[in-house]
Design a protein around this motif. Sequence first.
Motif, PDB file in Angstrom:
ATOM      1  N   PHE A 250       0.620  -1.031   0.171  1.00  0.00           N
ATOM      2  CA  PHE A 250       0.232  -0.123   0.100  1.00  0.00           C
ATOM      3  C   PHE A 250       1.149   1.448   0.018  1.00  0.00           C
ATOM      4  O   PHE A 250       0.610   2.565  -0.319  1.00  0.00           O
ATOM      5  CB  PHE A 250      -0.551  -0.211   1.331  1.00  0.00           C
ATOM      6  N   ALA A 251       2.039   1.218  -0.167  1.00  0.00           N
ATOM      7  CA  ALA A 251       3.019   2.387   0.056  1.00  0.00           C
ATOM      8  C   ALA A 251       2.739   3.345  -1.517  1.00  0.00           C
ATOM      9  O   ALA A 251       2.065   4.482  -1.316  1.00  0.00           O
ATOM     10  CB  ALA A 251       4.604   2.159  -0.603  1.00  0.00           C
ATOM     11  N   ASP A 252       2.548   2.880  -2.389  1.00  0.00           N
ATOM     12  CA  ASP A 252       2.464   3.929  -3.805  1.00  0.00           C
ATOM     13  C   ASP A 252       1.040   4.007  -3.592  1.00  0.00           C
ATOM     14  O   ASP A 252       0.481   4.250  -4.779  1.00  0.00           O
ATOM     15  CB  ASP A 252       3.066   3.215  -4.433  1.00  0.00           C
ATOM     16  N   ILE A 253      -0.300   3.046  -3.290  1.00  0.00           N
ATOM     17  CA  ILE A 253      -1.343   3.642  -3.299  1.00  0.00           C
ATOM     18  C   ILE A 253      -2.507   4.849  -2.200  1.00  0.00           C
ATOM     19  O   ILE A 253      -2.609   4.406  -1.238  1.00  0.00           O
ATOM     20  CB  ILE A 253      -2.323   2.282  -2.862  1.00  0.00           C
ATOM     21  N   GLU A 254      -2.548   5.455  -2.840  1.00  0.00           N
ATOM     22  CA  GLU A 254      -3.188   6.365  -1.640  1.00  0.00           C
ATOM     23  C   GLU A 254      -4.633   6.824  -0.832  1.00  0.00           C
ATOM     24  O   GLU A 254      -5.432   5.877  -2.528  1.00  0.00           O
ATOM     25  CB  GLU A 254      -3.104   8.407  -2.836  1.00  0.00           C
ATOM     26  N   ALA A 255      -4.559   6.456   0.139  1.00  0.00           N
ATOM     27  CA  ALA A 255      -6.008   6.459   1.296  1.00  0.00           C
ATOM     28  C   ALA A 255      -6.413   5.413   0.412  1.00  0.00           C
ATOM     29  O   ALA A 255      -7.840   4.616   0.998  1.00  0.00           O
ATOM     30  CB  ALA A 255      -6.835   7.215   0.207  1.00  0.00           C
ATOM     31  N   ALA A 256      -5.609   3.955   0.445  1.00  0.00           N
ATOM     32  CA  ALA A 256      -5.847   2.701  -0.238  1.00  0.00           C
ATOM     33  C   ALA A 256      -6.416   2.001   1.280  1.00  0.00           C
ATOM     34  O   ALA A 256      -5.327   2.365   1.823  1.00  0.00           O
ATOM     35  CB  ALA A 256      -5.515   1.298  -0.292  1.00  0.00           C
ATOM     36  N   PRO A 257      -7.573   1.554   1.623  1.00  0.00           N
ATOM     37  CA  PRO A 257      -8.275   1.351   3.449  1.00  0.00           C
ATOM     38  C   PRO A 257      -7.919  -0.311   3.387  1.00  0.00           C
ATOM     39  O   PRO A 257      -8.209  -1.107   2.368  1.00  0.00           O
ATOM     40  CB  PRO A 257     -10.017   2.078   2.870  1.00  0.00           C
ATOM     41  N   PHE A 258      -7.612  -0.716   4.835  1.00  0.00           N
ATOM     42  CA  PHE A 258      -7.894  -1.490   4.986  1.00  0.00           C
ATOM     43  C   PHE A 258      -8.640  -1.665   6.859  1.00  0.00           C
ATOM     44  O   PHE A 258      -8.603  -0.419   7.302  1.00  0.00           O
ATOM     45  CB  PHE A 258      -6.376  -2.480   5.140  1.00  0.00           C
ATOM     46  N   ILE A 259      -8.204  -2.841   7.633  1.00  0.00           N
ATOM     47  CA  ILE A 259      -8.672  -3.117   8.695  1.00  0.00           C
ATOM     48  C   ILE A 259      -8.247  -4.291   8.975  1.00  0.00           C
ATOM     49  O   ILE A 259      -8.248  -5.326   7.951  1.00  0.00           O
ATOM     50  CB  ILE A 259      -9.969  -3.701   9.234  1.00  0.00           C
ATOM     51  N   ILE A 260      -7.608  -4.473   9.891  1.00  0.00           N
ATOM     52  CA  ILE A 260      -6.815  -4.672  10.740  1.00  0.00           C
ATOM     53  C   ILE A 260      -6.681  -5.412  12.095  1.00  0.00           C
ATOM     54  O   ILE A 260      -6.735  -4.994  13.334  1.00  0.00           O
ATOM     55  CB  ILE A 260      -5.476  -5.456  10.390  1.00  0.00           C
ATOM     56  N   THR A 261      -7.298  -6.852  13.160  1.00  0.00           N
ATOM     57  CA  THR A 261      -7.484  -7.036  14.194  1.00  0.00           C
ATOM     58  C   THR A 261      -6.258  -8.244  15.216  1.00  0.00           C
ATOM     59  O   THR A 261      -5.279  -8.741  14.184  1.00  0.00           O
ATOM     60  CB  THR A 261      -8.645  -7.875  14.032  1.00  0.00           C
ATOM     61  N   CYS A 262      -5.567  -7.691  16.547  1.00  0.00           N
ATOM     62  CA  CYS A 262      -4.980  -8.422  16.615  1.00  0.00           C
ATOM     63  C   CYS A 262      -4.921  -8.201  18.120  1.00  0.00           C
ATOM     64  O   CYS A 262      -5.372  -7.249  18.878  1.00  0.00           O
ATOM     65  CB  CYS A 262      -3.756  -7.672  16.024  1.00  0.00           C
ATOM     66  N   ARG A 263      -4.058  -8.891  18.982  1.00  0.00           N
ATOM     67  CA  ARG A 263      -4.082  -8.427  20.411  1.00  0.00           C
ATOM     68  C   ARG A 263      -3.148  -7.860  20.568  1.00  0.00           C
ATOM     69  O   ARG A 263      -2.630  -7.572  20.267  1.00  0.00           O
ATOM     70  CB  ARG A 263      -3.318 -10.246  20.705  1.00  0.00           C
ATOM     71  N   THR A 264      -3.810  -6.956  21.983  1.00  0.00           N
ATOM     72  CA  THR A 264      -2.982  -6.467  22.078  1.00  0.00           C
ATOM     73  C   THR A 264      -1.457  -5.848  22.596  1.00  0.00           C
ATOM     74  O   THR A 264      -0.591  -5.669  22.324  1.00  0.00           O
ATOM     75  CB  THR A 264      -3.494  -5.455  23.765  1.00  0.00           C
ATOM     76  N   GLY A 265      -1.077  -7.026  23.463  1.00  0.00           N
ATOM     77  CA  GLY A 265       0.632  -7.820  23.539  1.00  0.00           C
ATOM     78  C   GLY A 265       1.424  -8.027  22.141  1.00  0.00           C
ATOM     79  O   GLY A 265       2.438  -8.158  22.158  1.00  0.00           O
ATOM     80  N   ALA A 266       0.559  -8.620  21.678  1.00  0.00           N
ATOM     81  CA  ALA A 266       1.528  -8.844  19.675  1.00  0.00           C
ATOM     82  C   ALA A 266       1.671  -7.798  19.386  1.00  0.00           C
ATOM     83  O   ALA A 266       2.570  -6.963  17.826  1.00  0.00           O
ATOM     84  CB  ALA A 266       0.064 -10.091  19.434  1.00  0.00           C
ATOM     85  N   TYR A 267       0.564  -6.854  19.246  1.00  0.00           N
ATOM     86  CA  TYR A 267       0.383  -5.549  17.895  1.00  0.00           C
ATOM     87  C   TYR A 267       1.656  -4.624  18.829  1.00  0.00           C
ATOM     88  O   TYR A 267       2.627  -4.277  18.314  1.00  0.00           O
ATOM     89  CB  TYR A 267      -0.916  -5.191  18.150  1.00  0.00           C
ATOM     90  N   ASP A 268       1.744  -4.871  20.060  1.00  0.00           N
ATOM     91  CA  ASP A 268       2.329  -3.216  20.481  1.00  0.00           C
ATOM     92  C   ASP A 268       4.081  -4.249  21.147  1.00  0.00           C
ATOM     93  O   ASP A 268       5.211  -3.802  20.903  1.00  0.00           O
ATOM     94  CB  ASP A 268       2.080  -3.471  22.305  1.00  0.00           C
ATOM     95  N   SER A 269       4.434  -5.268  20.434  1.00  0.00           N
ATOM     96  CA  SER A 269       5.697  -6.042  20.469  1.00  0.00           C
ATOM     97  C   SER A 269       6.220  -5.754  19.023  1.00  0.00           C
ATOM     98  O   SER A 269       7.222  -5.929  18.603  1.00  0.00           O
ATOM     99  CB  SER A 269       5.773  -7.883  20.710  1.00  0.00           C
ATOM    100  N   LEU A 270       5.204  -5.377  17.482  1.00  0.00           N
ATOM    101  CA  LEU A 270       5.790  -5.472  16.702  1.00  0.00           C
ATOM    102  C   LEU A 270       7.199  -4.522  16.439  1.00  0.00           C
ATOM    103  O   LEU A 270       6.301  -3.228  16.538  1.00  0.00           O
ATOM    104  CB  LEU A 270       4.745  -4.574  16.001  1.00  0.00           C
ATOM    105  N   PRO A 271       7.894  -4.330  15.813  1.00  0.00           N
ATOM    106  CA  PRO A 271       8.626  -3.352  15.556  1.00  0.00           C
ATOM    107  C   PRO A 271       8.251  -2.355  14.861  1.00  0.00           C
ATOM    108  O   PRO A 271       8.277  -0.748  14.877  1.00  0.00           O
ATOM    109  CB  PRO A 271      10.135  -4.011  14.929  1.00  0.00           C
ATOM    110  N   VAL A 272       7.789  -2.162  13.580  1.00  0.00           N
ATOM    111  CA  VAL A 272       6.649  -1.466  12.931  1.00  0.00           C
ATOM    112  C   VAL A 272       5.184  -2.047  12.727  1.00  0.00           C
ATOM    113  O   VAL A 272       5.510  -3.125  12.025  1.00  0.00           O
ATOM    114  CB  VAL A 272       7.683  -1.349  11.628  1.00  0.00           C
ATOM    115  N   GLY A 273       4.335  -1.020  13.185  1.00  0.00           N
ATOM    116  CA  GLY A 273       2.895  -1.286  12.651  1.00  0.00           C
ATOM    117  C   GLY A 273       2.995  -0.774  11.617  1.00  0.00           C
ATOM    118  O   GLY A 273       3.689  -0.297  10.589  1.00  0.00           O
ATOM    119  N   PRO A 274       1.462  -1.210  11.019  1.00  0.00           N
ATOM    120  CA  PRO A 274       0.964  -0.350   9.300  1.00  0.00           C
ATOM    121  C   PRO A 274       0.855   0.952   9.572  1.00  0.00           C
ATOM    122  O   PRO A 274       0.451   1.475  10.477  1.00  0.00           O
ATOM    123  CB  PRO A 274      -1.111  -1.236   9.489  1.00  0.00           C
TER     124      PRO A 274
END
Length: 690
Positions: A250-274
């Motif tokens: 989605f880097a070169d796609i302006e305003a392309a939408p998406f929705i994602i679900t994740c547990r809080t701990g797992a999401y916070d442990s990601l080095p980089v988020g969406p």
Amino acid sequence: MGRRRRTWVLIPAGIGILGLALIPVRIAYHAGDGTFTRVTGWANILALSVSLVALALPVATIVAERLRPVSADDLAAAEKDIASSLLKSEGKFFRLLIGTERPDIRRIDVRFHRRPGQYRTAGGDATGSLEKVLEFYQSLNPGRMAVVGSPGAGKTVLVTYLLIRMLQTRREDEPIPLRLSLASLQPEEPIEAWLIRQVSVSFPDWRRAIPELIRRHRILPVLDGLDEMDNGPGPAARAEQTVAKLNDHFADIEAAPFIITCRTGAYDSLPVGPDETTVVEIDPLVGDEIAAYLTRQFKSADDDVAWLDVLAPLQLHTDTELSRRITSELSTPWALTLAVSAYRNNISPVDLGLADPSTDGSTRDALLAQFVPSITALHRSYNAEEVRRWLNTLIQHLENSGSRTDIVLHEAWPLAGQRRPRVLHAVLAGGATIAAILSTAISIPDPRFLAPSAFGRYLRAFPHIEPTFVGAVLVVLLGAVTLPAAAALTVARRELEPADLRWAQLWSAVGLRRIVWGFAVGAAAGTAVGAALGLTSSLPVGWRIGVPAGAAVGAAAGLALGMVAGADPMGAYLRDPRDVLRGDLAHGLTYGSGLGLVGGIAGTISVSPAYGSVIALSVATAYGLLVGPAATVRYAIAIALASRRGRLPLRLGRFLDWGVSAGLFRTSGVAYQFRHEELRLWLKEQAVKV
């Protein structure tokens, strides 16, 4: 070429080969009386020509269809059909998810707050709720949202309700939200290719339009379960890789939408988020909400008494250790579901330790331990011991598979081992084809052309035998060897793509029209061939025999093709996981019956009714029950092997559907999943301890 299209070539090709195979049979009856003349020669040539034309026409049709570009009308029709089907399926899923057949979202109003994240906030109020989630999402720019929360907090409930509301209010210029399980994303698979594959599996009838819909971002991915991509403790390698893929895609796609679900701990442990994603976190339930939910479940005054020690600290708003502990233990919809299920199985809150401050965190294990016994007691179809054993088998299958969460029936054959189902299926398919060939040959009343002396005469007279007759004999001999081998090799492949047909569609206006057209065109074509044969012989005899025979064979072939075309799925429809196997079986039986019908009529005309009946039965059995529905047959073999050892029920699909209605499983497209990952992990731990 897809399997459905290959079979459109298979039917006329099979009819042509069958026609060639019957030529030496016919000649064998007349070779001794001097009638092997110009009439027979022309009949052979015409039969070969008709077979080649019958084979070429579908190939030309497939090529023309593939070269035709997808039009704007095709895309609009696909969008409308997919959106309509999704609204029905997601509504059904949501009602099962919240545990009621009534669309009552007020049982627990999931609340959430917007989290400040690494990236800029793209709009939205500071807080929101289930009933207002659509308005919250529509205020975001871009429409990229990550929903995080504790296990069982209601992430799937929130995004599913958002998806339903988006479909209900969708305008033509808005994309179609589609819930997808991230667990099926393979490590080296690009996001676009994965999206095309997943959407095509759910809506195979729009397979040509789906790539264009994906490229134009007309599908809004609702990506469920980022935290479920990595199995067990340790680095979240697949989740990190998936986020990197999303950001690149989605880097070169302006305003392309998406929705994602994740547990809080797992999401916070990601080095980089969406990138540029608004993160909302689901709030835990508070005392008033927990008490209100529980009291709505009560059916008598005895229930109030049984839960008094739990409700009193919540309703009195006392800030004590006990009230804090009860709120912590029952702070999610999933925990409340576990507690109510156990209570309905006569397990009191006291037995669960909910009102005992000294239990020191063991309540969750007690709730999970009571869940399977509770649902088996409340939904009386299976006993708890066998259900636990079957669940352990499914969990082991998920551990060994690349998906980790998705139970897809036509891909579940490794439940009985990686080799045995494939080998046994190949043996059955090859053996059935050999049996069909032998029964056809043996049933000939006077098979003189198979006698050793006849072959000797053929070899001595080889320079004088017509080439068409020699070719026909070679086709028969080659087919007797290659057909069983081809059948065995086809069904022995590791990956089998299920086909799809719907018999119910035959009674629709379009289905009946296709049957009538197929019958009429086939009868006309057969009559024309019969007339052509009549012109090469004595007119009275040729017309009297050739025209009726050609019309009968042509009408049978046209009827078979018309039935297949009429049952061919037209547009999207509400497809559950078991529909995949049903469609595959219907496909095999329909094609096998069609081939058997044509072969039976040809054999009846060429030799005798008894011979035609043997051909019809042999072809219909070999193809319709073993070779055609290959994915379904392999699944049935694997489940039969596993059930013999008690590892699975013989009717696995029925058990999984029961689990969905009981709250044990949920569906995602054509896959079954455990309703909560926490339950799967707990069952896995218990199996290891045993």
